[in-house]
Scaffold this active site. Structure first.
Site, short mmCIF file in Angstrom:
data_model
loop_
_atom_site.label_atom_id
_atom_site.label_comp_id
_atom_site.label_asym_id
_atom_site.label_seq_id
_atom_site.Cartn_x
_atom_site.Cartn_y
_atom_site.Cartn_z
N SER A 95 -10.56 23.05 53.86
CA SER A 95 -11.92 23.02 54.41
C SER A 95 -12.43 24.41 54.79
CB SER A 95 -11.94 22.07 55.61
OG SER A 95 -13.25 21.91 56.07
N ASP A 238 -19.37 25.27 54.14
CA ASP A 238 -17.98 25.69 54.39
C ASP A 238 -17.23 25.64 53.05
OD1 ASP A 238 -17.80 22.89 54.20
OD2 ASP A 238 -16.03 22.83 55.50
N ASP A 240 -15.07 23.70 51.48
CA ASP A 240 -15.01 22.52 50.61
C ASP A 240 -16.34 21.77 50.60
OD1 ASP A 240 -14.73 21.52 53.19
OD2 ASP A 240 -13.48 19.85 52.54
N ASP A 242 -18.15 19.97 52.55
CA ASP A 242 -18.51 18.68 53.16
C ASP A 242 -19.51 18.93 54.28
OD1 ASP A 242 -16.60 19.89 54.77
OD2 ASP A 242 -15.50 18.06 55.19
MG MG Z 1 -15.01 21.12 55.27
#
Ligand code: MG
Length: 444
Positions: A95, A238, A240, A242
Site C-alpha cells: 500500500s 498512494d 496501490d 486504493d
Molecule cells: Mg493503499
C-alpha cells in the site's frame, strides 16, 4: 492462540528479512491449500514485486491450485477482477508503506478483504505446515490475463459517465506517486475527455519522486503545481491506489474526511446508510442529520468499514485517510472510483471544489503519533484522569468528547506507535487539545 501473520491490511514486511522466498512460498502453499481451484494474483510495482509474487505463486501451484496472473495494477482492480469472476485473489502490495516494504493480502470471492476467521484458517495451515501438496501430474498452472485493467476502468466509467458533462473544460493534475495507478487513472480520465497533466505517473518501484503516502509533506511538488491555478482539481494516490486524496483549484490540500463529507452531501441519498470509523470528523454526522442519511460509526480499519457496510447494506463508507468505499461498485476502498465521483460532483454542481468544501460544516483536525510498544492501559488511565469532564467511547483506543471537541488516542494496528487525533471547530482549539494530551502520552 496461534501466532498472527495477517495485520489490518495483510502480511507486511521487508523482503529477504521477514518476507523471505521460503516464507512467501509457504504462505502460497497455505493460500493454495485453503482456496484450491483458480486464484487471481496481481501486484503493485514495488522493486521486490517479482520475487515475492513468484515465490507466493510457486507455493500456490504446488498445492494443485492454478494462478491467473493479472499484472501490475491497483489493488481495487484486483478486487474488482475477483468480484467479477467470482474467484479468490492475492494482492502483492504494501500500500502506502516506504519502498523497502512489501506485503501479501488475500481477497475473497466477492472482492472483499478476507475476513479474520478465514485468515486464521490460512495461518493455521501455515503454522501446522498442513499443506495439501499435489502429485506432479496435478501441479497447478499459471495463465496470463491482461484484461483486468480494462475491466476495472470500464467498471468505474460505466458508473459515472452519465453524471459527467461539460468535462472537456475540466483540467486535472494526476499524481500517481510512481505507483500502481500510473496507467489506470490517466487512461480513465483520458477516456472521459478530461484535459490532464500527469506527475509521477512513471512506474518506479523505488518511489524516487516522492514517498508513497499521500499526505501534505509528501506532496510538495503536487501542491506547488496546484498553486499555479492551472488546474480545477488535483488527484494524488498512494502506492496501490486504493486511496485518492485531492487538492482544490487553489492548491489547498483536502483531508480525506472532508471528501467523505462532500460525498455524503452530494452522492448519498436520503435513507442511505454511511459507515465511517470513529476517527473521522463530526461534519459527516451533521450532514447526515441534515439530509436524512444514517451515519454508522465503527472501529478503525478499512476491512471493518467494508464488512459493516455489507451487514448494514450501506451505500457509502470511508476513512479520514482518503480511502472511500462505494457499495454500488464494490465493497473495498477504490481510488479511481473516488476520483470519478468527485469529478461527477464538480461537473453536476458546476461549482469549484473550494466552494463545495466551503459549504461543508467546518471542523479542524490535528493528527500526531508517538513511538510506543507495550501496555496501553497506563495511557488510558492518564487520559481519563486528565479529561475528567469528557464523555468516553472505548470501542477502539479511547475517544474523549465534550461537544464538538474530541481526542482519539489508539495504538496503531500496523506500526509500533500510538496515533493521536484532536478535533474541534477551530484549528487553534484542536492544536491546544493536542498540546494538552501529548506530554501525558510522551511520559507514559
Ligand atoms: Mg493503499
Amino acid at each position: 492462540m496461534t501466532e498472527r501473520l495477517f495485520g489490518t491490511n495483510g502480511i507486511r514486511g521487508i523482503p529477504n528479512e521477514f518476507l523471505t522466498t521460503e516464507f512467501c512460498s509457504d504462505i502460497g502453499k497455505a493460500i493454495g491449500t485453503f482456496f484450491q481451484g483458480k486464484i487471481a494474483v496481481g501486484s503493485d510495482n514495488r522493486r521486490s514485486k517479482s520475487m515475492i509474487l513468484d515465490s507466493v505463486v510457486s507455493g500456490i501451484m504446488s498445492t494443485g491450485a492454478s494462478v491467473i496472473y493479472i499484472g501490475v495494477i491497483p489493488t481495487p482492480a484486483i478486487q474488482y477482477y475477483c468480484k467479477t469472476h467470482g474467484i479468490p485473489g492475492v494482492a502483492i502490495t504494501a500500500s502506502h508503506n516506504p519502498p523497502q516494504f512489501n506485503g501479501i493480502k488475500c481477497i475473497d470471492l466477492d472482492g472483499t478483504e478476507l475476513s479474520r476467521d478465514k485468515e486464521e484458517k490460512i495461518e493455521g495451515i501455515y503454522f501446522r505446515k498442513s499443506f495439501r501438496i499435489a502429485g506432479w501430474e496435478k501441479i497447478g498452472e499459471r495463465v496470463w490475463d491482461n484484461s483486468a485493467s480494462e475491466l476495472y476502468i470500464n467498471g468505474v466509467l460505466e458508473k459515472i459517465k452519465h453524471d459527467v458533462s461539460d468535462r472537456k473544460k475540466m483540467k486535472v493534475l494526476v499524481d500517481a506517486g510512481n505507483g500502481a495507478a500510473y496507467y489506470t487513472t490517466p487512461e480513465a480520465l483520458g477516456r472521459l475527455g478530461i484535459s490532464m497533466t500527469t506527475l509521477n505517473c512513471n512506474p518506479d518501484g523505488l518511489f524516487t519522486s516522492r514517498q508513497s503516502e499521500p499526505k501534505p509533506e509528501n506532496l510538495k511538488e503536487f501542491i506547488q503545481l496546484m498553486k499555479t491555478g492551472t488546474f480545477d482539481l488535483g488527484v494524488a494516490h498512494d502506492g496501490d491506489a486504493d486511496r485518492a486524496i485531492f487538492s482544490d483549484e487553489n492548491g489547498n490540500f483536502i483531508d480525506g474526511d472532508k471528501t467523505l463529507a462532500l460525498f455524503v452531501k452530494h452522492y448519498a441519498k436520503p435513507g442511505d446508510k454511511v459507515v465511517t470509523p470513529i476517527s473521522s470528523s463530526d461534519a459527516i454526522d451533521d450532514i447526515g442529520r441534515e439530509i436524512g442519511v444514517e451515519i454508522i460509526r465503527t472501529r478503525i480499519g478499512a476491512p471493518i468499514v467494508s464488512r459493516t457496510m455489507i451487514e448494514k447494506k450501506a451505500r457509502l463508507g470511508g476513512e479520514e485517510n482518503g480511502g472511500i468505499i462505494f457499495g454500488d461498485h464494490q465493497y473495498c476502498r477504490d481510488g479511481l472510483m473516488t476520483v470519478g465521483i468527485i469529478i461527477s460532483i464538480i461537473s453536476r454542481t458546476g461549482k469549484k471544489l473550494s466552494e463545495l468544501i466551503k459549504e461543508l460544516p467546518q471542523y479542524n483536525m490535528v493528527r500526531s503519533s508517538v513511538k510506543f510498544s507495550g501496555d496501553f492501559e497506563p495511557i488510558r488511565k492518564k487520559v481519563k484522569g486528565l479529561l475528567e469532564d469528557y464523555e468516553f467511547l472505548e470501542i477502539d483506543g479511547i475517544k474523549a468528547r465534550k461537544g464538538h471537541d474530541w481526542i482519539l488516542i489508539r495504538p496503531s494496528g500496523t506500526e509500533p506507535i500510538v496515533r493521536i487525533f484532536t478535533h474541534s471547530i477551530s484549528k487553534e482549539r484542536a492544536e491546544d487539545l493536542m498540546k494538552k494530551v501529548m506530554p501525558e502520552i510522551m511520559d507514559s
